[in-house]
Motif scaffolding. Sequence first.
Motif, PDB file in Angstrom:
ATOM      1  N   PRO A   1      21.616  42.053  29.669  1.00 36.04           N
ATOM      2  CA  PRO A   1      21.670  42.325  31.115  1.00 36.04           C
ATOM      3  C   PRO A   1      22.506  41.319  31.889  1.00 36.04           C
ATOM      4  CG  PRO A   1      19.443  42.629  30.290  1.00 36.04           C
ATOM      5  CD  PRO A   1      20.224  42.023  29.169  1.00 36.04           C
ATOM      6  N   SER A   2      22.403  40.041  31.540  1.00 34.83           N
ATOM      7  CA  SER A   2      23.204  39.041  32.255  1.00 34.83           C
ATOM      8  C   SER A   2      24.678  39.199  31.931  1.00 34.83           C
ATOM      9  CB  SER A   2      22.731  37.624  31.900  1.00 34.83           C
ATOM     10  OG  SER A   2      22.856  37.379  30.518  1.00 34.83           O
ATOM     11  N   ILE A   3      24.997  39.518  30.676  1.00 31.16           N
ATOM     12  CA  ILE A   3      26.394  39.752  30.314  1.00 31.16           C
ATOM     13  C   ILE A   3      26.942  40.968  31.052  1.00 31.16           C
ATOM     14  CG2 ILE A   3      27.938  40.397  28.408  1.00 31.16           C
ATOM     15  CD1 ILE A   3      26.215  38.716  26.564  1.00 31.16           C
ATOM     16  N   ALA A   4      26.105  42.005  31.170  1.00 32.23           N
ATOM     17  CA  ALA A   4      26.539  43.204  31.891  1.00 32.23           C
ATOM     18  C   ALA A   4      26.779  42.902  33.370  1.00 32.23           C
ATOM     19  CB  ALA A   4      25.487  44.306  31.737  1.00 32.23           C
ATOM     20  N   LEU A   5      25.915  42.085  33.964  1.00 37.29           N
ATOM     21  CA  LEU A   5      26.093  41.743  35.374  1.00 37.29           C
ATOM     22  C   LEU A   5      27.342  40.899  35.587  1.00 37.29           C
ATOM     23  CD1 LEU A   5      22.399  41.007  36.458  1.00 37.29           C
ATOM     24  CD2 LEU A   5      23.854  42.904  37.211  1.00 37.29           C
ATOM     25  N   ILE A   6      27.594  39.967  34.680  1.00 40.77           N
ATOM     26  CA  ILE A   6      28.826  39.169  34.775  1.00 40.77           C
ATOM     27  C   ILE A   6      30.045  40.066  34.632  1.00 40.77           C
ATOM     28  CG2 ILE A   6      30.207  37.385  33.643  1.00 40.77           C
ATOM     29  CD1 ILE A   6      27.590  35.972  32.918  1.00 40.77           C
ATOM     30  N   GLY A   7      29.993  40.977  33.650  1.00 44.60           N
ATOM     31  CA  GLY A   7      31.107  41.900  33.459  1.00 44.60           C
ATOM     32  C   GLY A   7      31.329  42.777  34.673  1.00 44.60           C
ATOM     33  N   LEU A   8      30.234  43.197  35.310  1.00 47.03           N
ATOM     34  CA  LEU A   8      30.351  44.021  36.512  1.00 47.03           C
ATOM     35  C   LEU A   8      31.018  43.246  37.643  1.00 47.03           C
ATOM     36  CD1 LEU A   8      29.678  46.627  38.051  1.00 47.03           C
ATOM     37  CD2 LEU A   8      27.436  45.623  38.592  1.00 47.03           C
TER      38      LEU A   8
ATOM     39  N   ARG B   1      49.202  26.808  33.542  1.00 49.57           N
ATOM     40  CA  ARG B   1      48.519  25.942  32.594  1.00 49.57           C
ATOM     41  C   ARG B   1      47.082  25.637  33.020  1.00 49.57           C
ATOM     42  NH1 ARG B   1      50.271  21.033  32.283  1.00 49.57           N
ATOM     43  NH2 ARG B   1      51.764  21.090  33.977  1.00 49.57           N
ATOM     44  N   LEU B   2      46.773  25.698  34.309  1.00 52.94           N
ATOM     45  CA  LEU B   2      45.418  25.434  34.783  1.00 52.94           C
ATOM     46  C   LEU B   2      44.658  26.720  35.075  1.00 52.94           C
ATOM     47  CD1 LEU B   2      46.117  22.452  37.197  1.00 52.94           C
ATOM     48  CD2 LEU B   2      45.406  22.386  34.812  1.00 52.94           C
ATOM     49  N   GLU B   3      45.287  27.852  34.870  1.00 50.11           N
ATOM     50  CA  GLU B   3      44.668  29.124  35.192  1.00 50.11           C
ATOM     51  C   GLU B   3      43.395  29.348  34.391  1.00 50.11           C
ATOM     52  OE1 GLU B   3      46.360  33.154  34.019  1.00 50.11           O
ATOM     53  OE2 GLU B   3      46.931  33.035  36.122  1.00 50.11           O
ATOM     54  N   VAL B   4      43.412  29.030  33.114  1.00 46.51           N
ATOM     55  CA  VAL B   4      42.237  29.276  32.280  1.00 46.51           C
ATOM     56  C   VAL B   4      41.067  28.399  32.721  1.00 46.51           C
ATOM     57  CG1 VAL B   4      43.441  30.164  30.260  1.00 46.51           C
ATOM     58  CG2 VAL B   4      43.203  27.696  30.550  1.00 46.51           C
ATOM     59  N   LEU B   5      41.347  27.202  33.207  1.00 42.96           N
ATOM     60  CA  LEU B   5      40.264  26.352  33.692  1.00 42.96           C
ATOM     61  C   LEU B   5      39.634  26.938  34.941  1.00 42.96           C
ATOM     62  CD1 LEU B   5      41.582  22.694  33.212  1.00 42.96           C
ATOM     63  CD2 LEU B   5      40.119  24.065  31.720  1.00 42.96           C
ATOM     64  N   ASP B   6      40.435  27.512  35.795  1.00 43.15           N
ATOM     65  CA  ASP B   6      39.907  28.145  36.991  1.00 43.15           C
ATOM     66  C   ASP B   6      39.040  29.342  36.617  1.00 43.15           C
ATOM     67  OD1 ASP B   6      40.116  27.521  39.816  1.00 43.15           O
ATOM     68  OD2 ASP B   6      40.857  29.567  40.041  1.00 43.15           O
ATOM     69  N   GLY B   7      39.498  30.133  35.652  1.00 38.70           N
ATOM     70  CA  GLY B   7      38.696  31.259  35.185  1.00 38.70           C
ATOM     71  C   GLY B   7      37.411  30.798  34.520  1.00 38.70           C
ATOM     72  N   LEU B   8      37.494  29.696  33.768  1.00 41.72           N
ATOM     73  CA  LEU B   8      36.304  29.169  33.107  1.00 41.72           C
ATOM     74  C   LEU B   8      35.243  28.776  34.123  1.00 41.72           C
ATOM     75  CD1 LEU B   8      34.880  28.201  30.506  1.00 41.72           C
ATOM     76  CD2 LEU B   8      36.046  26.002  30.809  1.00 41.72           C
ATOM     77  N   ARG B   9      35.665  28.203  35.232  1.00 44.57           N
ATOM     78  CA  ARG B   9      34.710  27.777  36.255  1.00 44.57           C
ATOM     79  C   ARG B   9      33.865  28.947  36.760  1.00 44.57           C
ATOM     80  NH1 ARG B   9      36.924  24.916  41.163  1.00 44.57           N
ATOM     81  NH2 ARG B   9      38.462  26.577  41.138  1.00 44.57           N
TER      82      ARG B   9
ATOM     83  N   PHE C   1      40.609  35.758  24.687  1.00 41.64           N
ATOM     84  CA  PHE C   1      41.103  37.140  24.623  1.00 41.64           C
ATOM     85  C   PHE C   1      41.525  37.655  25.996  1.00 41.64           C
ATOM     86  CE2 PHE C   1      38.132  36.688  21.045  1.00 41.64           C
ATOM     87  CZ  PHE C   1      38.986  36.996  19.987  1.00 41.64           C
ATOM     88  N   GLY C   2      42.030  36.756  26.831  1.00 41.05           N
ATOM     89  CA  GLY C   2      42.541  37.131  28.144  1.00 41.05           C
ATOM     90  C   GLY C   2      41.494  37.168  29.240  1.00 41.05           C
ATOM     91  N   LEU C   3      40.207  36.966  28.886  1.00 34.93           N
ATOM     92  CA  LEU C   3      39.135  37.086  29.868  1.00 34.93           C
ATOM     93  C   LEU C   3      39.275  36.070  31.002  1.00 34.93           C
ATOM     94  CD1 LEU C   3      36.441  38.411  30.652  1.00 34.93           C
ATOM     95  CD2 LEU C   3      35.292  36.689  29.240  1.00 34.93           C
ATOM     96  N   LEU C   4      39.630  34.831  30.667  1.00 38.96           N
ATOM     97  CA  LEU C   4      39.707  33.781  31.674  1.00 38.96           C
ATOM     98  C   LEU C   4      40.879  33.963  32.630  1.00 38.96           C
ATOM     99  CD1 LEU C   4      38.851  30.622  29.540  1.00 38.96           C
ATOM    100  CD2 LEU C   4      37.308  32.139  30.799  1.00 38.96           C
ATOM    101  N   SER C   5      41.851  34.783  32.248  1.00 37.13           N
ATOM    102  CA  SER C   5      43.029  34.992  33.086  1.00 37.13           C
ATOM    103  C   SER C   5      42.959  36.275  33.902  1.00 37.13           C
ATOM    104  CB  SER C   5      44.289  35.025  32.209  1.00 37.13           C
ATOM    105  OG  SER C   5      44.452  33.797  31.525  1.00 37.13           O
ATOM    106  N   THR C   6      41.874  37.027  33.780  1.00 39.96           N
ATOM    107  CA  THR C   6      41.765  38.262  34.536  1.00 39.96           C
ATOM    108  C   THR C   6      41.685  37.977  36.034  1.00 39.96           C
ATOM    109  OG1 THR C   6      39.355  38.263  34.351  1.00 39.96           O
ATOM    110  CG2 THR C   6      40.597  39.449  32.654  1.00 39.96           C
ATOM    111  N   ARG C   7      42.088  38.951  36.814  1.00 35.74           N
ATOM    112  CA  ARG C   7      42.068  38.792  38.266  1.00 35.74           C
ATOM    113  C   ARG C   7      40.658  38.523  38.764  1.00 35.74           C
ATOM    114  NH1 ARG C   7      44.711  43.691  40.959  1.00 35.74           N
ATOM    115  NH2 ARG C   7      46.485  42.803  39.858  1.00 35.74           N
ATOM    116  N   GLY C   8      39.680  39.237  38.198  1.00 35.98           N
ATOM    117  CA  GLY C   8      38.301  39.040  38.622  1.00 35.98           C
ATOM    118  C   GLY C   8      37.805  37.639  38.341  1.00 35.98           C
ATOM    119  N   ALA C   9      38.133  37.093  37.159  1.00 34.53           N
ATOM    120  CA  ALA C   9      37.716  35.737  36.821  1.00 34.53           C
ATOM    121  C   ALA C   9      38.367  34.723  37.745  1.00 34.53           C
ATOM    122  CB  ALA C   9      38.059  35.431  35.366  1.00 34.53           C
ATOM    123  N   GLN C  10      39.631  34.951  38.096  1.00 41.08           N
ATOM    124  CA  GLN C  10      40.324  34.037  38.996  1.00 41.08           C
ATOM    125  C   GLN C  10      39.697  34.044  40.389  1.00 41.08           C
ATOM    126  OE1 GLN C  10      43.075  31.892  38.068  1.00 41.08           O
ATOM    127  NE2 GLN C  10      42.048  32.473  36.174  1.00 41.08           N
ATOM    128  N   ARG C  11      39.323  35.227  40.855  1.00 38.48           N
ATOM    129  CA  ARG C  11      38.695  35.306  42.173  1.00 38.48           C
ATOM    130  C   ARG C  11      37.320  34.654  42.168  1.00 38.48           C
ATOM    131  NH1 ARG C  11      40.264  41.593  43.581  1.00 38.48           N
ATOM    132  NH2 ARG C  11      42.463  41.227  44.055  1.00 38.48           N
TER     133      ARG C  11
END
Length: 402
Positions: free
Chosen positions: A8-15, A39-47, A302-312
């Motif tokens: 459920p938490s993974i689904a909510l994060i994905g949503l 170069r810092l984009e993935v760190l922003d997505g990780l946050r 696998f590109g997850l950290l660079s997605t537009r949603g992760a960046q926002r």
Amino acid sequence: MTNYSIWPSIALIGLCVAMLSVRRRNGFARSPGLSTDGRLEVLDGLRAFLALGVFFHHMSIRRGAVATGVVALPPSTFYAMIGPGSVCLFFMITGYLFWLRIIDSTQGIAWRRIYVNRFFRIVPLYLVAVFGYFIVVLLRARFQTSQPATQTASQIAQWLSFGILSRADPFLGDRNSLSAIGATWSLHYEWLFYFSLPMLWVASKIAKHLSVVLSAIALLSILWRLIGQPECYFIAHFLAGMLACSLIKVAPKIRGDGPARSALAICLLLGAGLAGPQTYDWTVAVLLGAFFMLVASGTSLFGLLSTRGAQRLGKASYSIYLLHGLVLTVVLSPRVLGNFAVQSPYAFWITGAICTMLLIPLSMVSYTFVEEPGIRLGKRICRLLPDVNGPSNAMNLLPPGH
């Protein structure tokens, strides 16, 4: 499905990521201070995912507190570790970004600019969170208190130290409301690291930056018992971020992305979880450090950290981190949805979805109207200072603490 099911938490994060990836909005298209080469984009997505990890950790704790009256770590290893583990990685991001600023400096550093920027990056939202906490306590106390006015004034002063004090006394003695502001504890260690920066800068000018970090790690390995826990682990996490930065500088060829690197990073993260249940452990620290090394050098999972949603989401991660306690405290109070949430796992996850859908828009609004104006004000003040150097992309990325 149980109260501690992972999906459920993974689904909510994905949503959340999917919803914020749907349509481009100029205000949240890219994160502040993001380097143009990515170069810092993935760190922003990780946050983004780290802040949400802390949120779900505290949500499971809050559910247990409502059901049993006892505040304790959840019996699930996943939910027990996802919060502290996320904070560990936040500390690594801090170490990486500030060490990058130090070792990239060639003529010196405008220290007043750094500290002014840090103040206006951290404090405006911190004050919003603290005043929200005060309101929660006052409402629960029905604006009445039997403690002396001097004690109340002392408690207010402690909370208005901007997180520099390690543990402020509960406002009006109300320990049950600390969940509304509990995430601010990590700011104390962030501030301590900021105050150590001049010393680190001097060390970097005396010896090579990689040698400085390795020497510090060696010294920590000798003195860690004297330093005590969990502080020795927090120092290790900052040093892990600094080590990643130095290694990437020394060996830039280790930068890169790809399925193999992403798979390895996920394995390291899973290994850290399996090595639990204690987050503050040397094996966990090493595995998380290796994971961070891969991400800091460009691995995007696998590109997850660079997605537009992760960046926002990454852009609003500080708001998610500081404000989620207020949302959980209010929504999971017995008078709102707390009694409903403990009726069944389905009721709990319905309540969790409501909390998530309230938190994300609130965080976006707080970034727009609190964080961003604070950042701009700090920059305007810095322009008036005589020792202002050129802007640094890395210094504008804030991990809250966080």
